[in-house]
Design an enzyme around this catalytic site. Sequence first.
Site, PDB file in Angstrom:
ATOM      1  N   ARG A 226     -81.894 -20.974   6.841  1.00 22.00           N
ATOM      2  CA  ARG A 226     -83.105 -21.746   6.602  1.00 22.00           C
ATOM      3  C   ARG A 226     -82.753 -23.231   6.655  1.00 22.00           C
ATOM      4  O   ARG A 226     -81.735 -23.650   6.090  1.00 22.00           O
ATOM      5  CB  ARG A 226     -83.727 -21.399   5.230  1.00 22.00           C
ATOM      6  N   HIS A 274     -84.406 -21.784  16.869  1.00 15.61           N
ATOM      7  CA  HIS A 274     -84.782 -20.685  15.980  1.00 15.61           C
ATOM      8  C   HIS A 274     -84.793 -19.352  16.734  1.00 15.61           C
ATOM      9  O   HIS A 274     -85.782 -18.612  16.723  1.00 15.61           O
ATOM     10  CB  HIS A 274     -86.144 -20.942  15.329  1.00 15.61           C
TER      11      HIS A 274
END
Length: 311
Positions: A226, A274
């Site tokens: 994250r 991502h």
Amino acid sequence: MTPKILFTAGETQFAQYREPLTAALAEVGVSADLGRDHAPNEVDYLVHSAHSGEVTDFTPFTRAKAVLNLWAGVETLVTNPTLTQPLARMVDNGMTEGMSEWVAGHVLRHHLDLDTFTLNQTGWSHPPVPPLARDRRVGFLGLGRLGRAAAEMLAALNFDVAGWSGSPKNIPGIDTFHGPEGLAPLLARSEILVLLLPLTDGTRNILNAERLAQLPHGAVVLNPGRGPLIDDTALLAALDSGQVGAATLDVFRQEPLPADHPFWAHPRVTVTPHVASTTRPQSASRVIAENVRRGEAGEPFLHLVDRAAGY
């Protein structure tokens, strides 16, 4: 009564999921009405992605038995006061394998210093020979399902692997540390550090200036977990000073990463968009279908989120 499933993760993803999810539901013996336009008060299950932004108020879904998230991360959902229905995060073998492969690929890339040959080589030269994997110490912050699988893959490749988690873990072949007192020793031995923690109040900015300084000089940081696990300003300073030798980052505080962010231009930073562990429709559909089956049978849902823990 046929359960109604509302797919709220966007039209593009619905096109990708409609056939595999319909097939997965049939495999577990559930006949369901899967669609994009059910009235909220008629919906039994939501297949949801916080990234789509289609549903932010769950109050109208008075009949919903569960919200089934398509992603492992739920930090934007657990703080939503309108979401009172059971929330299940995505735990999927496809995601686990994909993450392990991304981590192994980039650990090997940095371990072997492949960028020297693919990006910087201008002639026939001989850079320093890297150590063997057994002499390269890799550390993990986070030993949940994803962290453990990636750590075990690297251990199978003969790397010297250790990991840290908030609570004690026992993983054969991997040295484990836990709790506040275990963080500094883990960092001190991590020549390559992989972050795979969930984002909670306790993990936000866990890799700050103080902890970056506890890494071996020139360590490599990989973050497929994250974005807010890392203090961006502190990481850039550590890269500029050489305390951190390189960083490969897949997740960020703001996504897409703004075009003017310093990470893009920094010579020691690799940005990936991502993609470390993308949810794959075929395998994820089976997880969703099993939870719908469980809901219809009155059985406990899989992978329920602990709201207090945040994951």
